[in-house]
Design a protein around this motif. Sequence first.
Motif, PDB file in Angstrom:
ATOM      1  N   TYR A  33      77.533 120.957  73.885  1.00  0.00           N
ATOM      2  CA  TYR A  33      76.284 120.173  74.319  1.00  0.00           C
ATOM      3  C   TYR A  33      76.349 119.098  73.258  1.00  0.00           C
ATOM      4  O   TYR A  33      75.916 117.961  73.821  1.00  0.00           O
ATOM      5  CB  TYR A  33      74.975 121.107  74.137  1.00  0.00           C
ATOM      6  CG  TYR A  33      73.827 120.273  74.199  1.00  0.00           C
ATOM      7  CD1 TYR A  33      73.273 120.120  75.594  1.00  0.00           C
ATOM      8  CD2 TYR A  33      72.921 120.291  72.968  1.00  0.00           C
ATOM      9  CE1 TYR A  33      71.716 119.540  75.558  1.00  0.00           C
ATOM     10  CE2 TYR A  33      71.675 119.533  73.229  1.00  0.00           C
ATOM     11  CZ  TYR A  33      71.169 119.468  74.279  1.00  0.00           C
ATOM     12  OH  TYR A  33      70.057 118.638  74.526  1.00  0.00           O
ATOM     13  N   ASP A  34      76.347 119.387  71.927  1.00  0.00           N
ATOM     14  CA  ASP A  34      76.093 118.151  71.092  1.00  0.00           C
ATOM     15  C   ASP A  34      76.986 117.046  71.240  1.00  0.00           C
ATOM     16  O   ASP A  34      76.768 115.707  71.311  1.00  0.00           O
ATOM     17  CB  ASP A  34      76.529 118.690  69.517  1.00  0.00           C
ATOM     18  CG  ASP A  34      75.277 119.478  69.309  1.00  0.00           C
ATOM     19  OD1 ASP A  34      74.147 119.547  69.866  1.00  0.00           O
ATOM     20  OD2 ASP A  34      75.347 120.335  68.284  1.00  0.00           O
ATOM     21  N   ALA A 187      87.927 121.293  71.880  1.00  0.00           N
ATOM     22  CA  ALA A 187      87.978 121.356  73.170  1.00  0.00           C
ATOM     23  C   ALA A 187      86.940 120.268  74.108  1.00  0.00           C
ATOM     24  O   ALA A 187      87.263 119.597  75.215  1.00  0.00           O
ATOM     25  CB  ALA A 187      87.711 122.862  73.692  1.00  0.00           C
ATOM     26  N   SER A 188      86.050 119.948  73.292  1.00  0.00           N
ATOM     27  CA  SER A 188      84.847 119.149  74.049  1.00  0.00           C
ATOM     28  C   SER A 188      85.365 117.895  74.267  1.00  0.00           C
ATOM     29  O   SER A 188      85.141 117.118  75.414  1.00  0.00           O
ATOM     30  CB  SER A 188      83.739 118.857  72.807  1.00  0.00           C
ATOM     31  OG  SER A 188      83.974 118.234  71.783  1.00  0.00           O
ATOM     32  N   LEU A 205      82.545 119.694  80.805  1.00  0.00           N
ATOM     33  CA  LEU A 205      81.610 120.112  79.513  1.00  0.00           C
ATOM     34  C   LEU A 205      80.451 120.641  79.672  1.00  0.00           C
ATOM     35  O   LEU A 205      79.875 121.487  78.921  1.00  0.00           O
ATOM     36  CB  LEU A 205      81.632 118.796  78.607  1.00  0.00           C
ATOM     37  CG  LEU A 205      81.446 118.787  77.157  1.00  0.00           C
ATOM     38  CD1 LEU A 205      82.320 119.804  76.555  1.00  0.00           C
ATOM     39  CD2 LEU A 205      81.279 117.496  76.389  1.00  0.00           C
ATOM     40  N   ALA A 206      79.480 120.092  80.369  1.00  0.00           N
ATOM     41  CA  ALA A 206      78.166 120.581  80.621  1.00  0.00           C
ATOM     42  C   ALA A 206      78.041 121.950  81.136  1.00  0.00           C
ATOM     43  O   ALA A 206      77.326 122.761  80.840  1.00  0.00           O
ATOM     44  CB  ALA A 206      77.288 119.615  81.411  1.00  0.00           C
ATOM     45  N   VAL A 207      79.013 121.978  82.230  1.00  0.00           N
ATOM     46  CA  VAL A 207      78.836 123.393  83.037  1.00  0.00           C
ATOM     47  C   VAL A 207      79.322 124.694  81.930  1.00  0.00           C
ATOM     48  O   VAL A 207      79.184 125.638  82.061  1.00  0.00           O
ATOM     49  CB  VAL A 207      79.929 123.143  84.194  1.00  0.00           C
ATOM     50  CG1 VAL A 207      80.366 124.859  84.793  1.00  0.00           C
ATOM     51  CG2 VAL A 207      79.211 122.340  85.391  1.00  0.00           C
ATOM     52  N   SER A 208      80.278 124.051  81.242  1.00  0.00           N
ATOM     53  CA  SER A 208      80.951 125.300  80.114  1.00  0.00           C
ATOM     54  C   SER A 208      79.921 125.481  79.367  1.00  0.00           C
ATOM     55  O   SER A 208      79.923 126.579  78.666  1.00  0.00           O
ATOM     56  CB  SER A 208      82.174 124.401  79.419  1.00  0.00           C
ATOM     57  OG  SER A 208      83.231 124.087  80.389  1.00  0.00           O
ATOM     58  N   SER A 209      79.225 124.362  78.751  1.00  0.00           N
ATOM     59  CA  SER A 209      78.109 124.856  77.800  1.00  0.00           C
ATOM     60  C   SER A 209      76.908 125.682  78.667  1.00  0.00           C
ATOM     61  O   SER A 209      76.496 126.519  77.856  1.00  0.00           O
ATOM     62  CB  SER A 209      77.201 123.437  77.275  1.00  0.00           C
ATOM     63  OG  SER A 209      76.437 123.496  76.429  1.00  0.00           O
ATOM     64  N   MET A 321      84.230 116.311  64.697  1.00  0.00           N
ATOM     65  CA  MET A 321      83.099 117.364  64.678  1.00  0.00           C
ATOM     66  C   MET A 321      83.585 118.553  64.287  1.00  0.00           C
ATOM     67  O   MET A 321      83.114 119.500  63.550  1.00  0.00           O
ATOM     68  CB  MET A 321      82.554 117.496  66.194  1.00  0.00           C
ATOM     69  CG  MET A 321      81.446 116.326  66.334  1.00  0.00           C
ATOM     70  SD  MET A 321      80.731 116.546  68.134  1.00  0.00           S
ATOM     71  CE  MET A 321      79.289 115.229  68.155  1.00  0.00           C
ATOM     72  N   ALA A 322      85.077 118.805  64.836  1.00  0.00           N
ATOM     73  CA  ALA A 322      85.737 120.229  64.386  1.00  0.00           C
ATOM     74  C   ALA A 322      86.129 120.095  62.950  1.00  0.00           C
ATOM     75  O   ALA A 322      85.910 121.150  62.469  1.00  0.00           O
ATOM     76  CB  ALA A 322      87.044 120.131  65.279  1.00  0.00           C
TER      77      ALA A 322
END
Length: 466
Positions: A33-34, A187-188, A205-209, A321-322
């Motif tokens: 999401y972020d 992964a994002s 990405l949004a569906v996975s979130s 981010m990771a």
Amino acid sequence: MDQASRKSCPETGMMRTWIEPVVASAQVAASFYDAGLLLVVKNYYNLSSFSNHTNTSTPRGASEDAQQKAISNFYIIYNLVVGLTPLLSAYGLGWLSDRYNRKISICVPLLGYLLSRLLLLLKILLDWPVEVMYGAAALAGLSGGFTAFWSGVMALGSLSSSKGRRSVRLIIIDLILGLAGFCGSIASGHLFNLLRVGNRQGVVLAVSSVGCATFAFLYSLFVLKVPEPEVKPSKAFGVVDTVSGTIGTYRTLDPDHPEKRGGVVELPSLGKGEPRKAIIALLFAGAIIYDLAVVGTVDVMPLFVLREPLSWNHVQVGYGMAAGYTIFITSFLGVLVFSRCCRDTTMIMIGMVSFGAGSLLLTFVKETYMFYIARAVMLFALIPITTIRSALSKLIKGSSYGKVFVILQLALALTGVVTSTAFNEIYQLTMDKFTGFCFALSSFLAFLSIIPIGVVACKQGEIAEK
């Protein structure tokens, strides 16, 4: 499952008390999401600035600055909503969880998270204006947000651990959070470009979130059980009711290993007087000042990496981010090592120095490799807040964990809102003259936060001498 089944399968019942699956799935959803929100907002304002650039003769540099200011202004409002709305509900959820069921402060925020993730998906699919994400932030905040959720997680973690092992137990939960965030962030960037719908990026990405958030909510609602607090009284040895690490090590203070405590001089209880209150207040002060430094760096960093001299793309943003989540791993290892030979206050100060030094290096970053060097120096940055929570749990009753942890988290959230707004404004004013000024300011605050913790160490020494 009936009582006979529980007795025959104790491992199954114990596994259901583990909070780790909820933490991991919720954090993967948050990482998706972020990253998705940042990249969607960037694309939204990139299209706007591109349209303005084609209609006028605005120089490219000026267009990039305008985009940076637009993104910064979006996050000022977004962070205000995220930070302030939990003030309306988080304490109430903490009170209800203490009084009725510990899962209340976990399930309700997860429902809000799920709804906010759904709104990001709808924004992408329906091409809604980016301002709709303020509503997503409000939904998550009114449901308690991270303030209530993490307080509930810490309360469950504290209940399921002995006093001597509590810091390690809580840092393990933080480790799971970090590992999940690391994997999600890696992964994002790759998921963001998969399966475009028209010219819209980020659908997968949004569906996975949404999927991960749904799993976390359903698991916490139907599978998770509240653990029974461990009570292991010892007649041969009195209970050390003070901040863990005042004398000796975590191993020597571990109530599960009394045979290792023979050479330890026990301390009198702090009681309910001024020493206890003073230590709690100083721990709160150290946590708040340190959080000011952390929020100031973390909120400005996404803007910093998008513009020159770094100018990262979506994959590099995910990797960056990771890199931030690796501190969960290194901080966990740090606690395992330092807890054998250091007091709580010493570990806290090590973490503060680590973050302050890393922020100072970020001030002068010009190349991507320099960014990762600065991140590496922050390897123990997670230790302070986690260890402060553990220290506080030794000074309060188990029945008050929910309320006290919520009060601490609300204090951090409120100061975080002020810091986020201030640092975003400072960044806009200084990004042309001195891009790294905000990082230098964060470094100063990190070193400043050592002072109240040092006072705690002195007070512990005085108590030890009595």
